[in-house]
Design an enzyme around this catalytic site. Sequence first.
Site, PDB file in Angstrom:
ATOM      1  N   ASN A 144       0.854  -1.191   0.000  1.00 41.69           N
ATOM      2  CA  ASN A 144       0.000   0.000   0.000  1.00 41.69           C
ATOM      3  C   ASN A 144       0.890   1.240   0.000  1.00 41.69           C
ATOM      4  OD1 ASN A 144       0.521   0.894   2.825  1.00 41.69           O
ATOM      5  ND2 ASN A 144      -0.310  -1.135   3.254  1.00 41.69           N
ATOM      6  N   LYS A 167       8.462 -17.860  -9.643  1.00 42.72           N
ATOM      7  CA  LYS A 167       7.840 -16.733 -10.328  1.00 42.72           C
ATOM      8  C   LYS A 167       6.680 -17.231 -11.195  1.00 42.72           C
ATOM      9  CE  LYS A 167       8.776 -12.958 -13.420  1.00 42.72           C
ATOM     10  NZ  LYS A 167       9.434 -12.692 -14.661  1.00 42.72           N
TER      11      LYS A 167
END
Length: 396
Positions: free
Chosen positions: A208, A286
Site C-alpha cells: 500500500n 515466479k
Amino acid sequence: MLQGKHILLIIGGGIAAFKSLDLIRRLRERGATVTPVLTRAGEQFVTPLSVSALAGRKLYRDLFDLGDEAEMGHIQLSRVADLVVVAPATADLMAKMANGHADDLASTLLMATDTPVLIAPAMNVRMWDHAATQRNLVTLKGDGIAVVGPNDGDMACGEFGPGRMSEPMEIVAAIEARLTDGPLSGKRILVTSGPTHEPIDPVRYIANRSSGAQGAAIGRALAALGAEVIFVSGPADAAAPDGVEVIRVETAQQMLEAVEAALPVDAAIFAAAVADWRVASASDRKLKKSKDGLPMLEFAENPDILRMVSQMKHGRPGLIVGFAAETDDVIDNATAKRLRKGCDWIVANDVSPATGIMGGPENAVILITDDGADVWPRMTKDAVARRLAQRIADAL
Ligand code: CTP
C-alpha cells in the site's frame, strides 16, 4: 545543561578528532565530566596530552594496562558514565561495534557497557556510502545506538558529500537530548510503522502507499520526550528515527511476531498500514504468463495486530493507540473502529487522494478517545507526532 552528567568519550582515528578537543571543552563548560579514551589510531591525530589536559582527567588508552586495571577495571570504566559518545566514529570503529569485536580498549568498552551509546560518524564520502558501512549503520541503529550526523560538506581529503563529523555544538545538542530527563523517561513504548509487503511470488507483492513518515515522526517525538522506543517497521520510504530500537519486518505475520516479542510495554502506537490480506499460498516460483488464462490468487486474512493486542487478557499495554485511514465518514467509521478493535484511542485521518496526506508532509487528524472526537488543525506530520507524544505523556 549537563551538570552532574558523566560522558565517556571515545576518540577514534580520523582527521575529525581535532573537533573532539573542542567537544570536550563545550561539554565541560556545561558542567559535564568527560572521561576520555583515545584509540591507537586516534593518537595519530590528537596528542594524549592535549586530550587529558582539556578533559582535566586521566586518559585511558590501553586494554592491558595493569595500572589502569588496578585503578579502574575496563568493565567498571564502561559503566561509570551516563552516556558513551564515540566521536569521531570511524568506518572501522562502526564495523567493530556492529560485529561485536573487542580487541582493544575502545571496542571492549563498547561491548561491555550497559549505558546508552551515541556515535558521531566521520569518514570519506565513499567509505560512508559503502554498502558495508550502510549495513553496519542499520545494525547499529537496530541495536538502539543513537547517531548524530554525518554532515554534507567539503572533506579534508578533497571530496564533497556526507561524511563530515557533526560540529561540536551539534554533538552537544544530541548529547543533551539523550541525557535530559523527559516526561516519558522510564517508559517503554512500541510503535508500528510503514506498510507491509505480502508476497505473491518471489518477485511480486501486495503493498500500500504508506510512506511510514507519520510513524517515524511519532517514534522520534516519543524518544525526544525520553521514552525507550521499540520501532517495528515494514518496508517504509521514511528513514527510521535515530536512538530507537528498530526491528524491520516485511509481512503482517512477521510484524505480529515482532510486536509479541517486544511486549510488555507501557504504551503501543499502531501506526503501520498493515495489509488486511495476504495471498493464501504464495508461490515460491515466479508466476509465468500462460495460455490457460490469468492466475487466480486466493486470499487469506492477516492477523489484526491492533485488535489482538487490545484484547489481551494479561499484559495488555496501559495505553493503546490505533490509526484509522478512512476515505469517507471519517469520524463515524473511526469511532466504530475504536470500539471494534478495543483500543483506547484512534488517530483518524482522511486519506482520500485529494487530501495529499498519504505520502505527503502534512496530516489532518481527529483524535478519538472515550471523551469523543477532537479535531486537530492540519499541520506537519512532525507537529502531529509531537502533539500526540505530549498527550501520551500526559496520559501515562
Ligand atoms: N492494524 C493492525 N493489523 C492489521 C490491520 C490493521 O494492527 N492486520 C491496525 C493498523 O495499524 C491501524 C488500525 O489497525 O492502527 C486500523 O487499520 P485499518 O486497516 O484501517 O482498519 P481495518 O480493521 O482494516 O478496518 P476497515 O477495513 O474497515 O477500514
